[in-house]
Design an enzyme around this catalytic site. Structure first.
Site, mmCIF file in Angstrom:
data_model
loop_
_atom_site.group_PDB
_atom_site.id
_atom_site.type_symbol
_atom_site.label_atom_id
_atom_site.label_comp_id
_atom_site.label_asym_id
_atom_site.label_seq_id
_atom_site.Cartn_x
_atom_site.Cartn_y
_atom_site.Cartn_z
ATOM 1 N N ARG A 96 0.096 2.646 6.941
ATOM 2 C CA ARG A 96 0.614 1.800 5.870
ATOM 3 C C ARG A 96 2.060 1.446 6.150
ATOM 4 N NH1 ARG A 96 0.499 0.815 0.056
ATOM 5 N NH2 ARG A 96 2.132 -0.738 -0.174
ATOM 6 N N ARG A 105 -1.957 -4.749 3.401
ATOM 7 C CA ARG A 105 -1.847 -3.324 3.700
ATOM 8 C C ARG A 105 -3.138 -2.731 4.237
ATOM 9 N NH1 ARG A 105 -0.492 -3.550 -2.451
ATOM 10 N NH2 ARG A 105 0.667 -5.155 -1.445
ATOM 11 N N ASP A 110 -2.795 4.086 -5.537
ATOM 12 C CA ASP A 110 -1.963 4.072 -6.740
ATOM 13 C C ASP A 110 -2.447 5.125 -7.719
ATOM 14 O OD1 ASP A 110 -0.289 1.903 -6.032
ATOM 15 O OD2 ASP A 110 -1.804 0.479 -6.691
#
Length: 142
Positions: A96, A105, A110
């Site tokens: 990443r 990405r 998250d």
């Protein structure tokens, strides 16, 4: 001889249920997300409880190839920042990069919800501040 009773300070740390959003749009996104789910399922102090289906979505406020997204539900004894560090290490292991906001990405993880807690830290806001605006999060959570 019977085992000694547990003392108060030896009690197990509290467990929390957390929702994690997964996304990728570079390389082989589906394979990357499946790999990330496997790594999470084997991670110490994390129990994978559920994984949504995988969904394709157009980039939101960004350009590039379509994303593949999913959401997982975990139970963990980690603290929120420890969990975030674990997720960021997993992103780094999948190469990443963060050259600019909303860049394409290889893997994006998250922390969406952390039990029923609200956290407002410089490096982490939970509930995720924009999850209610993103179908690619809400659809898999449903």
């Amino acid at each position: 001889m019977s085992p000694a009773p547990k003392l108060e300070d030896e009690a197990q740390p509290p467990q929390v249920m957390a929702w994690i959003g997964l996304g990728a749009n570079l390389g082989n996104p589906l394979r990357t997300l499946k790999s990330a789910v496997q790594v999470l399922s084997r991670a110490p102090k994390i129990s994978l409880l559920a994984c949504s289906s995988f969904y394709r979505s157009a980039p939101h406020e960004a350009q590039g190839p379509d994303f593949v997204n999913a959401v997982v539900l975990i139970r963990t004894v980690l603290q929120a920042l420890e969990c975030l560090q674990h997720l960021q290490a997993l992103e780094a292991a999948h190469c990443r990069e963060r050259p600019y906001t909303n860049a394409p990405r290889t893997l994006d993880l998250d922390l969406l919800l952390w039990g029923d807690q609200k956290l407002m830290l410089p490096e982490l806001q939970v509930p995720h501040p924009r999850m209610h605006q993103r179908a690619f999060v809400l659809l898999p959570m449903a």
